[in-house]
Design a protein around this motif. Sequence first.
Motif, PDB file in Angstrom:
ATOM      1  N   PHE A  63       0.817  -1.208   0.000  1.00  0.00           N
ATOM      2  CA  PHE A  63       0.000   0.000   0.000  1.00  0.00           C
ATOM      3  C   PHE A  63       0.854   1.263   0.000  1.00  0.00           C
ATOM      4  CE2 PHE A  63      -2.474  -3.334   1.954  1.00  0.00           C
ATOM      5  CZ  PHE A  63      -3.671  -3.252   1.244  1.00  0.00           C
ATOM      6  N   SER A  64       0.434   2.220  -0.815  1.00  0.00           N
ATOM      7  CA  SER A  64       1.072   3.532  -0.863  1.00  0.00           C
ATOM      8  C   SER A  64       0.104   4.634  -0.466  1.00  0.00           C
ATOM      9  CB  SER A  64       1.629   3.807  -2.261  1.00  0.00           C
ATOM     10  OG  SER A  64       0.592   3.756  -3.227  1.00  0.00           O
ATOM     11  N   SER A  65      -1.166   4.299  -0.208  1.00  0.00           N
ATOM     12  CA  SER A  65      -2.109   5.322   0.245  1.00  0.00           C
ATOM     13  C   SER A  65      -3.321   4.663   0.882  1.00  0.00           C
ATOM     14  CB  SER A  65      -2.571   6.218  -0.906  1.00  0.00           C
ATOM     15  OG  SER A  65      -3.416   5.506  -1.794  1.00  0.00           O
ATOM     16  N   ALA A  66      -3.941   5.410   1.792  1.00  0.00           N
ATOM     17  CA  ALA A  66      -5.212   5.026   2.396  1.00  0.00           C
ATOM     18  C   ALA A  66      -5.990   6.291   2.700  1.00  0.00           C
ATOM     19  CB  ALA A  66      -4.999   4.211   3.660  1.00  0.00           C
ATOM     20  N   VAL A  67      -7.266   6.279   2.385  1.00  0.00           N
ATOM     21  CA  VAL A  67      -8.144   7.433   2.602  1.00  0.00           C
ATOM     22  C   VAL A  67      -9.399   6.952   3.316  1.00  0.00           C
ATOM     23  CG1 VAL A  67      -9.518   9.248   1.500  1.00  0.00           C
ATOM     24  CG2 VAL A  67      -7.291   8.609   0.541  1.00  0.00           C
ATOM     25  N   GLY A  68      -9.918   7.767   4.212  1.00  0.00           N
ATOM     26  CA  GLY A  68     -11.153   7.432   4.893  1.00  0.00           C
ATOM     27  C   GLY A  68     -11.966   8.663   5.252  1.00  0.00           C
ATOM     28  N   HIS A  69     -13.262   8.478   5.368  1.00  0.00           N
ATOM     29  CA  HIS A  69     -14.193   9.520   5.806  1.00  0.00           C
ATOM     30  C   HIS A  69     -14.984   8.950   6.976  1.00  0.00           C
ATOM     31  CE1 HIS A  69     -13.697  11.639   1.844  1.00  0.00           C
ATOM     32  NE2 HIS A  69     -13.447  10.397   1.465  1.00  0.00           N
ATOM     33  N   TRP A  70     -15.251   9.759   7.989  1.00  0.00           N
ATOM     34  CA  TRP A  70     -16.082   9.319   9.093  1.00  0.00           C
ATOM     35  C   TRP A  70     -16.722  10.510   9.775  1.00  0.00           C
ATOM     36  CZ3 TRP A  70     -10.771   9.383   9.327  1.00  0.00           C
ATOM     37  CH2 TRP A  70     -10.171  10.127  10.351  1.00  0.00           C
ATOM     38  N   THR A  71     -17.736  10.242  10.558  1.00  0.00           N
ATOM     39  CA  THR A  71     -18.379  11.242  11.397  1.00  0.00           C
ATOM     40  C   THR A  71     -17.907  11.047  12.819  1.00  0.00           C
ATOM     41  OG1 THR A  71     -20.341  11.301   9.976  1.00  0.00           O
ATOM     42  CG2 THR A  71     -20.581  12.152  12.209  1.00  0.00           C
ATOM     43  N   ALA A 146      -0.482   9.155   2.257  1.00  0.00           N
ATOM     44  CA  ALA A 146      -0.121   8.749   0.899  1.00  0.00           C
ATOM     45  C   ALA A 146       1.357   9.025   0.632  1.00  0.00           C
ATOM     46  CB  ALA A 146      -0.977   9.478  -0.130  1.00  0.00           C
ATOM     47  N   ARG A 147       1.999   8.103  -0.060  1.00  0.00           N
ATOM     48  CA  ARG A 147       3.393   8.293  -0.434  1.00  0.00           C
ATOM     49  C   ARG A 147       3.491   9.294  -1.579  1.00  0.00           C
ATOM     50  NH1 ARG A 147       4.869   3.330  -1.792  1.00  0.00           N
ATOM     51  NH2 ARG A 147       5.991   2.770   0.118  1.00  0.00           N
ATOM     52  N   ASN A 148       4.372  10.287  -1.413  1.00  0.00           N
ATOM     53  CA  ASN A 148       4.699  11.190  -2.527  1.00  0.00           C
ATOM     54  C   ASN A 148       5.655  10.482  -3.490  1.00  0.00           C
ATOM     55  OD1 ASN A 148       3.233  13.464  -1.516  1.00  0.00           O
ATOM     56  ND2 ASN A 148       4.890  13.866  -0.076  1.00  0.00           N
ATOM     57  N   SER A 149       6.816  10.130  -2.973  1.00  0.00           N
ATOM     58  CA  SER A 149       7.808   9.332  -3.693  1.00  0.00           C
ATOM     59  C   SER A 149       8.876   8.919  -2.704  1.00  0.00           C
ATOM     60  CB  SER A 149       8.445  10.122  -4.841  1.00  0.00           C
ATOM     61  OG  SER A 149       9.149  11.250  -4.349  1.00  0.00           O
ATOM     62  N   GLY A 150       9.480   7.768  -2.936  1.00  0.00           N
ATOM     63  CA  GLY A 150      10.508   7.299  -2.025  1.00  0.00           C
ATOM     64  C   GLY A 150      10.003   7.218  -0.603  1.00  0.00           C
ATOM     65  N   SER A 152       9.141   9.952   1.150  1.00  0.00           N
ATOM     66  CA  SER A 152       8.356  11.153   1.424  1.00  0.00           C
ATOM     67  C   SER A 152       6.864  10.816   1.384  1.00  0.00           C
ATOM     68  CB  SER A 152       8.662  12.248   0.402  1.00  0.00           C
ATOM     69  OG  SER A 152       7.801  13.360   0.582  1.00  0.00           O
ATOM     70  N   TRP A 153       6.167  11.106   2.477  1.00  0.00           N
ATOM     71  CA  TRP A 153       4.740  10.807   2.595  1.00  0.00           C
ATOM     72  C   TRP A 153       3.965  12.071   2.942  1.00  0.00           C
ATOM     73  CZ3 TRP A 153       2.014   5.911   2.779  1.00  0.00           C
ATOM     74  CH2 TRP A 153       2.812   4.820   2.393  1.00  0.00           C
ATOM     75  N   HIS A 154       2.720  12.111   2.504  1.00  0.00           N
ATOM     76  CA  HIS A 154       1.823  13.236   2.754  1.00  0.00           C
ATOM     77  C   HIS A 154       0.720  12.782   3.706  1.00  0.00           C
ATOM     78  CE1 HIS A 154       0.015  17.115   1.805  1.00  0.00           C
ATOM     79  NE2 HIS A 154      -1.156  16.516   1.669  1.00  0.00           N
ATOM     80  N   ASN A 169       4.138  17.051   4.971  1.00  0.00           N
ATOM     81  CA  ASN A 169       4.958  16.045   4.307  1.00  0.00           C
ATOM     82  C   ASN A 169       6.031  15.577   5.284  1.00  0.00           C
ATOM     83  OD1 ASN A 169       3.753  16.062   1.657  1.00  0.00           O
ATOM     84  ND2 ASN A 169       4.680  18.078   1.358  1.00  0.00           N
ATOM     85  N   ARG A 170       6.153  14.264   5.419  1.00  0.00           N
ATOM     86  CA  ARG A 170       7.067  13.695   6.395  1.00  0.00           C
ATOM     87  C   ARG A 170       7.811  12.500   5.817  1.00  0.00           C
ATOM     88  NH1 ARG A 170       7.672  16.964  11.038  1.00  0.00           N
ATOM     89  NH2 ARG A 170       5.947  18.435  10.770  1.00  0.00           N
ATOM     90  N   THR A 171       8.955  12.204   6.413  1.00  0.00           N
ATOM     91  CA  THR A 171       9.710  11.020   6.027  1.00  0.00           C
ATOM     92  C   THR A 171       9.149   9.806   6.759  1.00  0.00           C
ATOM     93  OG1 THR A 171      11.721  12.294   5.625  1.00  0.00           O
ATOM     94  CG2 THR A 171      11.982   9.928   6.028  1.00  0.00           C
ATOM     95  N   TYR A 172       8.893   8.754   5.989  1.00  0.00           N
ATOM     96  CA  TYR A 172       8.388   7.515   6.569  1.00  0.00           C
ATOM     97  C   TYR A 172       9.020   6.345   5.826  1.00  0.00           C
ATOM     98  CZ  TYR A 172       5.229   3.756   7.923  1.00  0.00           C
ATOM     99  OH  TYR A 172       4.719   2.569   8.395  1.00  0.00           O
ATOM    100  N   ARG A 173       9.526   5.372   6.574  1.00  0.00           N
ATOM    101  CA  ARG A 173      10.271   4.264   5.969  1.00  0.00           C
ATOM    102  C   ARG A 173       9.601   2.912   6.185  1.00  0.00           C
ATOM    103  NH1 ARG A 173      14.217   7.946   7.683  1.00  0.00           N
ATOM    104  NH2 ARG A 173      15.660   8.565   5.996  1.00  0.00           N
ATOM    105  N   GLY A 174       8.336   2.905   6.541  1.00  0.00           N
ATOM    106  CA  GLY A 174       7.631   1.643   6.732  1.00  0.00           C
ATOM    107  C   GLY A 174       7.465   0.871   5.438  1.00  0.00           C
TER     108      GLY A 174
END
Length: 251
Positions: A63-71, A146-150, A152-154, A169-174
């Motif tokens: 996975f490179s992205s996950a999106v969710g909506h909730w109340t 979501a991963r931007n590239s490499g 770098s995640w948003h 935007n943050r560095t994440y290595r998972g």
Amino acid sequence: MGIKTLRSVAVAGLAASAMFAFLPAAAATGTMAASNASNHVISHTKSASQSSNWSGYAETGSFSSAVGHWTVPTVSRTTSTPNRFSSQWVGIDGFNNSNLIQTGTEADFTNGSAHYLAWWEILPAAETVIPSITVHPGDSMTASVARNSGTSWHISITDNTTGASFSTNRTYRGAGTSAEWIEEATSVNGQIGPPSKFSTFSFTNLTSNGANPNLNANEEILLVQGSTTFSTPSAPNSTHNGFSVTYTGTN
């Protein structure tokens, strides 16, 4: 593996460490010990499709992205355990590894009243509260990692009701081997407690890797502590991109 992460929450006006330990759904019954950033060790018993603090759905894969909506649910007083904590979030990793990138809302009942906030977190760092978003029960939220590239995640979260939003935007290595949409019971001072008594709410319009996640029942996680199932997700909706979560505790 079990995991724990540290967050900062307010209890009786003091800062306290909130610790989370997910017990993966797809594991055989047994006892596992896991350490958090402070190397504190607690053992937990786990069984298939159950967690001591997670309730919702988790998918495995790449996975490179996950999106969710909730109340945002409403939390209310219980007849026992006056201070209770819970959160609602979207994340990548954490189900079958010790990494995690996530963002969501907190819905706690402490010191006689309900408290709500927004936050983001990347293990092993502590939760970062988002002061620019004032969260209310009933607010419609949208969150994304979501991963931007490499590496770098948003991370982004928006209160659709008020229009307030936050992104970074943050560095994440998972490894990106799971995606989750979770109602979580948090814990304080090293002890996982019962979750806040929350109103039934729904996660909707979910995506992973930009597409319908096609949720199925074997990805469901029940929040079980002792003999009590405190939080139960519904079956996936008709389009398999959403579900509701209900508090099923007795008090």
